[in-house]
Write a protein that holds these residues in place. Structure first.
Motif, PDB file in Angstrom:
ATOM      1  N   ALA A  91       8.972   3.650  -5.347  1.00  0.00           N
ATOM      2  CA  ALA A  91       9.490   2.280  -5.222  1.00  0.00           C
ATOM      3  C   ALA A  91       9.262   1.828  -3.784  1.00  0.00           C
ATOM      4  N   ALA A  92       9.081   0.515  -3.604  1.00  0.00           N
ATOM      5  CA  ALA A  92       8.831   0.001  -2.261  1.00  0.00           C
ATOM      6  C   ALA A  92      10.062   0.125  -1.378  1.00  0.00           C
ATOM      7  N   ARG A  93      11.249  -0.102  -1.984  1.00  0.00           N
ATOM      8  CA  ARG A  93      12.465  -0.048  -1.165  1.00  0.00           C
ATOM      9  C   ARG A  93      13.529   0.808  -1.806  1.00  0.00           C
ATOM     10  N   GLY A  94      14.500   1.221  -1.001  1.00  0.00           N
ATOM     11  CA  GLY A  94      15.582   2.074  -1.488  1.00  0.00           C
ATOM     12  C   GLY A  94      16.271   2.710  -0.296  1.00  0.00           C
ATOM     13  N   THR A  95      17.325   3.495  -0.562  1.00  0.00           N
ATOM     14  CA  THR A  95      18.034   4.177   0.511  1.00  0.00           C
ATOM     15  C   THR A  95      18.142   5.652   0.177  1.00  0.00           C
ATOM     16  N   PRO A  96      17.623   6.568   0.999  1.00  0.00           N
ATOM     17  CA  PRO A  96      16.749   6.282   2.133  1.00  0.00           C
ATOM     18  C   PRO A  96      15.437   5.665   1.655  1.00  0.00           C
ATOM     19  N   PRO A  97      14.733   4.967   2.555  1.00  0.00           N
ATOM     20  CA  PRO A  97      13.514   4.293   2.105  1.00  0.00           C
ATOM     21  C   PRO A  97      12.506   5.287   1.510  1.00  0.00           C
ATOM     22  N   PRO A  98      12.074   5.031   0.264  1.00  0.00           N
ATOM     23  CA  PRO A  98      11.095   5.946  -0.349  1.00  0.00           C
ATOM     24  C   PRO A  98       9.776   5.953   0.421  1.00  0.00           C
ATOM     25  N   ILE A  99       9.395   4.766   0.910  1.00  0.00           N
ATOM     26  CA  ILE A  99       8.140   4.634   1.660  1.00  0.00           C
ATOM     27  C   ILE A  99       8.479   4.101   3.045  1.00  0.00           C
ATOM     28  N   VAL A 100       7.946   4.760   4.070  1.00  0.00           N
ATOM     29  CA  VAL A 100       8.055   4.228   5.431  1.00  0.00           C
ATOM     30  C   VAL A 100       6.646   3.916   5.908  1.00  0.00           C
ATOM     31  N   PHE A 101       6.503   2.820   6.625  1.00  0.00           N
ATOM     32  CA  PHE A 101       5.223   2.472   7.253  1.00  0.00           C
ATOM     33  C   PHE A 101       5.368   2.764   8.747  1.00  0.00           C
ATOM     34  N   THR A 102       4.651   3.788   9.227  1.00  0.00           N
ATOM     35  CA  THR A 102       4.699   4.147  10.649  1.00  0.00           C
ATOM     36  C   THR A 102       3.356   3.828  11.270  1.00  0.00           C
ATOM     37  N   ALA A 103       3.377   2.965  12.294  1.00  0.00           N
ATOM     38  CA  ALA A 103       2.103   2.630  12.936  1.00  0.00           C
ATOM     39  C   ALA A 103       2.375   2.117  14.339  1.00  0.00           C
ATOM     40  N   ASP A 104       1.313   1.877  15.066  1.00  0.00           N
ATOM     41  CA  ASP A 104       1.420   1.285  16.401  1.00  0.00           C
ATOM     42  C   ASP A 104       0.977  -0.170  16.378  1.00  0.00           C
ATOM     43  N   VAL A 105       0.300  -0.544  15.295  1.00  0.00           N
ATOM     44  CA  VAL A 105      -0.138  -1.935  15.105  1.00  0.00           C
ATOM     45  C   VAL A 105      -0.011  -2.294  13.630  1.00  0.00           C
ATOM     46  N   PHE A 106       0.200  -3.579  13.390  1.00  0.00           N
ATOM     47  CA  PHE A 106       0.069  -4.131  12.043  1.00  0.00           C
ATOM     48  C   PHE A 106      -1.300  -4.779  11.965  1.00  0.00           C
ATOM     49  N   ASP A 107      -2.058  -4.516  10.922  1.00  0.00           N
ATOM     50  CA  ASP A 107      -3.155  -5.452  10.662  1.00  0.00           C
ATOM     51  C   ASP A 107      -2.576  -6.504   9.709  1.00  0.00           C
ATOM     52  N   ALA A 108      -3.342  -7.553   9.442  1.00  0.00           N
ATOM     53  CA  ALA A 108      -2.793  -8.663   8.660  1.00  0.00           C
ATOM     54  C   ALA A 108      -2.311  -8.170   7.291  1.00  0.00           C
ATOM     55  N   ALA A 109      -3.088  -7.299   6.663  1.00  0.00           N
ATOM     56  CA  ALA A 109      -2.750  -6.862   5.298  1.00  0.00           C
ATOM     57  C   ALA A 109      -1.472  -6.027   5.288  1.00  0.00           C
ATOM     58  N   SER A 110      -1.304  -5.147   6.274  1.00  0.00           N
ATOM     59  CA  SER A 110      -0.110  -4.290   6.254  1.00  0.00           C
ATOM     60  C   SER A 110       1.138  -5.110   6.568  1.00  0.00           C
ATOM     61  N   LEU A 111       1.037  -6.052   7.504  1.00  0.00           N
ATOM     62  CA  LEU A 111       2.204  -6.887   7.833  1.00  0.00           C
ATOM     63  C   LEU A 111       2.627  -7.702   6.604  1.00  0.00           C
ATOM     64  N   ASP A 112       1.645  -8.285   5.963  1.00  0.00           N
ATOM     65  CA  ASP A 112       1.931  -9.092   4.780  1.00  0.00           C
ATOM     66  C   ASP A 112       2.612  -8.240   3.696  1.00  0.00           C
ATOM     67  N   LEU A 113       2.093  -7.043   3.478  1.00  0.00           N
ATOM     68  CA  LEU A 113       2.617  -6.188   2.404  1.00  0.00           C
ATOM     69  C   LEU A 113       4.046  -5.719   2.687  1.00  0.00           C
ATOM     70  N   VAL A 114       4.298  -5.236   3.925  1.00  0.00           N
ATOM     71  CA  VAL A 114       5.659  -4.727   4.201  1.00  0.00           C
ATOM     72  C   VAL A 114       6.685  -5.853   4.137  1.00  0.00           C
TER      73      VAL A 114
END
Ligand code: LLP
Length: 422
Positions: A91-114
């Protein structure tokens, strides 16, 4: 703690499956993953509240599905890694978060998706805080902190210190907390990952750095992540990190933080390699045996397009020969093992810096199989189409059956995104 392994130089089976049969059914080169090994490695880490698998190590959907069924959550680094995780049932969201996005930059697609899916973000730069904050005020985030030191099996896998592009510099923590607040973002946790293939001394130092940072951030902190980096023994005789001692250090840190904050603090660990390196075998066929001066070469049908770790880091992988005639008592020779690519660095037996190092291996002939072991982490996931080689097939051994979980790429798939201007 698992006992230190001894890697054989002759092998006929992988988890009870005949290597010869696997090769004739699925062709070569093929990655074979033993699901039971993933389950054992997940169990080794059960003392942590959350085992968050670093998808980049091996992102095959079937592997993600195994990790999910075993209770693992995931860490991702791109929009398509997030989508892979979702395709594997997270699932995209939940507690604790099932998926975490760890990065040093967002590209346009990742920012839009999160933003759209509500995937939890672990920010590794002040700019990420600003870019996310402008679109997602009110959400929780965690911060990836660079503690000012790092360690890895190679300079290229050290992710801490001032030579590294990763994380928010430890001295910037206060400023970044203020930045998050300004955007209405709630900083609920901290994360440190100092490198891949670190050793126990360096891993232990992270606890102290984390404690300092968390105390500075204060009681808003509800989770700490030890990051990944747990090494595995790639050579006979090398041992595992003492996981009980490692957990005890982190648990003590977490408990002191709980005491100080007056509430529970979740302890996460984020391994990639530890969970999947040892489950993976790259099955290749020897296509040429030749001498160059005094040197003997076995040239196989896999290259650094399939396993880039030797050319990138001088990484050592155990290797074994599958005797076609069943004769395991063969003389051994010093051999250089290379691939088919038109590049001299396409050698699996090399040290960092590109120095070729022969390996003691049993005599073998053209047509026999050679297995490159401990290839599950950063093998297929770093595969490429260099020399227009197709991505290898991937097979999962599960409950005594071999299942194709990625078929070999076809020529049509290789060129399908290309076009010739009319
Ligand atoms: N967490 C973060 C934020 C990471 O950047 C990484 C790895 C991990 C966890 C997992 O690290 P592991 O437990 O697998 O060491 N291609 C290199 C390794 C690069 C690792 C990049 N980040 C190799 O083949 O050794």
């Amino acid at each position: 703690m698992p006992t230190a392994p001894t890697y054989p130089t002759i092998r006929t089976e992988i988890a009870g499956a005949s290597v010869a049969k696997l090769a004739s059914e699925f062709g070569t080169p093929t990655f074979v993953y033993d699901a039971a090994v993933i389950a054992r490695r997940m169990a080794d880490l059960a003392a942590f509240d959350v085992v968050r698998y670093a998808v980049k190590a091996c992102s095959n959907l079937a592997v993600l599905d195994r990790i999910r069924r075993l209770g693992g959550l995931v860490d991702t680094v791109s929009a398509f890694e997030i989508r892979r995780a979702m395709a594997a049932g997270y699932a995209a969201r939940g507690t604790p978060p099932p998926i975490v996005f760890t990065a040093d930059v967002f590209d346009a697609a990742s920012l839009d998706l999160v933003v759209r899916e509500g995937v939890h973000v672990n920010c590794g730069s002040p700019d990420m805080i600003d870019q996310y904050g402008r679109l997602a005020s009110g959400r929780a985030i965690t911060l990836r902190i660079n503690p000012g030191f790092g360690h890895g099996h190679s300079r290229k896998t050290n992710t801490g210190g001032d030579q590294s592009k990763h994380g928010i510099w430890h001295a910037e923590l206060g400023a970044c907390l203020a930045r998050a607040k300004k955007h209405g973002l709630d900083v609920t946790g901290l994360h440190m990952h100092i490198g891949s293939g670190a050793d126990m001394d360096h891993l232990a130092q992270v606890c102290q750095a984390m404690e300092r940072a968390a105390l500075e951030a204060g009681p808003g902190i509800h989770s700490v992540s030890a990051g990944g980096g747990l090494p595995i023994p790639y050579q006979s005789g090398e041992s595992y990190v003492d996981l009980a001692a490692y957990h005890a250090l982190w648990d003590a840190t977490r408990k002191r933080l709980e005491q100080s904050f007056g509430h529970a603090v979740r302890l996460e660990v984020e391994p990639g390699r530890y969970l999947v390196a040892e489950c993976g075998y790259l099955v290749t066929e020897i296509r040429a045996v030749k001498r160059q001066g005094d040197r003997l070469f076995y040239l196989v049908d896999a290259g650094f397009n399939n396993l880039a770790r030797p050319i990138l880091y001088g990484a050592y992988h155990p290797m074994s020969i599958v005797p076609g005639d069943g004769n395991a008592n063969r003389p051994e020779h010093d051999v250089i093992v290379g691939g088919p690519l038109c590049e001299s660095g396409d050698v699996f037996t090399q040290e960092e810096g590109g120095y070729v190092v022969p390996r003691r291996l049993p005599e073998a002939a053209v047509g026999e199989l050679l297995v490159i072991e401990c290839a599950g982490a950063y093998g297929a996931a770093m595969g490429s189409n260099y020399n227009s080689k197709p991505m290898a097939a991937e097979v999962l051994l599960l409950d005594g059956r071999a299942r194709l979980v990625r078929r070999r790429q076809t020529f049509e798939e290789l060129i399908q995104a290309e076009s010739i201007p009319g």
